[in-house]
Scaffold this motif. Sequence first.
Motif, PDB file in Angstrom:
ATOM      1  N   ASP A 183       0.839  -1.202   0.000  1.00  8.22           N
ATOM      2  CA  ASP A 183       0.000   0.000   0.000  1.00  8.22           C
ATOM      3  C   ASP A 183       0.867   1.243   0.000  1.00  8.22           C
ATOM      4  O   ASP A 183       1.900   1.284   0.672  1.00  8.22           O
ATOM      5  CB  ASP A 183      -0.899   0.019   1.242  1.00  8.22           C
ATOM      6  CG  ASP A 183      -2.018  -1.009   1.134  1.00  8.22           C
ATOM      7  OD1 ASP A 183      -2.142  -1.627   0.064  1.00  8.22           O
ATOM      8  OD2 ASP A 183      -2.749  -1.202   2.124  1.00  8.22           O
TER       9      ASP A 183
ATOM     10  N   THR B 159      -5.010  -0.502  -7.205  1.00  8.29           N
ATOM     11  CA  THR B 159      -6.370  -0.436  -6.681  1.00  8.29           C
ATOM     12  C   THR B 159      -6.475   0.723  -5.707  1.00  8.29           C
ATOM     13  O   THR B 159      -5.785   0.736  -4.677  1.00  8.29           O
ATOM     14  CB  THR B 159      -6.734  -1.761  -5.959  1.00  8.29           C
ATOM     15  OG1 THR B 159      -6.376  -2.855  -6.802  1.00  8.29           O
ATOM     16  CG2 THR B 159      -8.217  -1.830  -5.645  1.00  8.29           C
TER      17      THR B 159
ATOM     18  N   LYS C  13      -7.875   3.007  -2.766  1.00  8.74           N
ATOM     19  CA  LYS C  13      -8.616   2.822  -1.514  1.00  8.74           C
ATOM     20  C   LYS C  13      -8.669   4.191  -0.851  1.00  8.74           C
ATOM     21  O   LYS C  13      -7.841   4.494   0.006  1.00  8.74           O
ATOM     22  CB  LYS C  13      -7.913   1.815  -0.597  1.00  8.74           C
ATOM     23  CG  LYS C  13      -7.822   0.410  -1.195  1.00  8.74           C
ATOM     24  CD  LYS C  13      -7.461  -0.630  -0.148  1.00  8.74           C
ATOM     25  CE  LYS C  13      -5.996  -0.560   0.270  1.00  8.74           C
ATOM     26  NZ  LYS C  13      -5.591  -1.728   1.089  1.00  8.74           N
TER      27      LYS C  13
ATOM     28  N   SER D  71      -5.374   6.225  -0.505  1.00  6.69           N
ATOM     29  CA  SER D  71      -4.201   5.369  -0.668  1.00  6.69           C
ATOM     30  C   SER D  71      -4.428   4.403  -1.828  1.00  6.69           C
ATOM     31  O   SER D  71      -5.527   4.299  -2.370  1.00  6.69           O
ATOM     32  CB  SER D  71      -3.903   4.618   0.634  1.00  6.69           C
ATOM     33  OG  SER D  71      -4.867   3.622   0.840  1.00  6.69           O
ATOM     34  N   THR D  72      -3.357   3.730  -2.198  1.00  6.34           N
ATOM     35  CA  THR D  72      -3.401   2.843  -3.356  1.00  6.34           C
ATOM     36  C   THR D  72      -2.692   1.544  -3.019  1.00  6.34           C
ATOM     37  O   THR D  72      -1.590   1.561  -2.480  1.00  6.34           O
ATOM     38  CB  THR D  72      -2.687   3.498  -4.566  1.00  6.34           C
ATOM     39  OG1 THR D  72      -3.284   4.772  -4.801  1.00  6.34           O
ATOM     40  CG2 THR D  72      -2.794   2.643  -5.807  1.00  6.34           C
ATOM     41  N   SER D  73      -3.360   0.459  -3.329  1.00  6.66           N
ATOM     42  CA  SER D  73      -2.737  -0.832  -3.137  1.00  6.66           C
ATOM     43  C   SER D  73      -2.187  -1.300  -4.488  1.00  6.66           C
ATOM     44  O   SER D  73      -2.894  -1.286  -5.488  1.00  6.66           O
ATOM     45  CB  SER D  73      -3.790  -1.811  -2.604  1.00  6.66           C
ATOM     46  OG  SER D  73      -3.243  -3.086  -2.512  1.00  6.66           O
TER      47      SER D  73
END
Lengths: 158, 111
Positions: free
Chosen positions: A17, A113, A115, A118-120
């Motif tokens: 993340d 992805t 979120k 934030s980004t995974s």
Amino acid sequence: MEFIIDKQNVKVTVVRDFAARPEKVWEAWTDSKILDQWWAPKPWKARTKHIDFRTGGYWLYAMVGPEGEEHWSRADFLSVENLKSFYGRDSFCDAEGNINNDFPVSEWKVTFTGKGNSTSVTIEIEYEKLADLEKYIEMGFREGFTSALGNLDEILNK
Amino acid sequence: MRRDIFRALADPTRREILEMLAVRKMTPNQVAECFESSRQAVSKHLKILQECRALTGERVGREIYYQINPAKFGEIEKWIEKLRLMFEERFGELDKILSGANPGISKKKGR
């Protein structure tokens, strides 16, 4: 960071993340000016010669060592879905981008992805065979990805 | 040909043999009885595993008992740990860039 090695399918999966929106994380993975700042762990530096980040394009870059030594790599983008994912083949090559078939090739799928803020990022790396993964890491060691790494052959054959 | 642990592990029968030997010591005959393949085929697998030091053999009377060599598997774990650290290090740098510490990244996306 999640880090899974599937020895049977010769696949490495990394999930990480990042505290930034997907647009920004995508940019960091696809804009060579930013890639060059983080792709190579210290004391090595990545230096892009060519990048065309779209399906059918490729990234040609050198890992440059403290003594100025260069190791060239090339990533061919087999499919790019803007802001979502890209899939490509990584090879070792010369400064002109001619692929060296003596070295292992790996296929990378990177998925982004969002979120909230934030980004995974999920990275799935597949090798043809386990020995290729071994060789890849061995070469990574030589390129100084981390310090204090022994020679893999020594470790494995002692 | 160089015998290395990764090539040895690439074969499903050898992985099964290792799983069995992780539980208990066994003679080559006992191992062979667990497989459809010929005794010679199993014996070849054991030889390969022994050459890369995945197994150790212990002679008891006329029999040899095989067991896995835990030290060897510790090496694989160390090796995997290094790959993990390689990613950690890269992503640590990326974190710094994303947090805005680095002026290289465009600000236009936030508007």
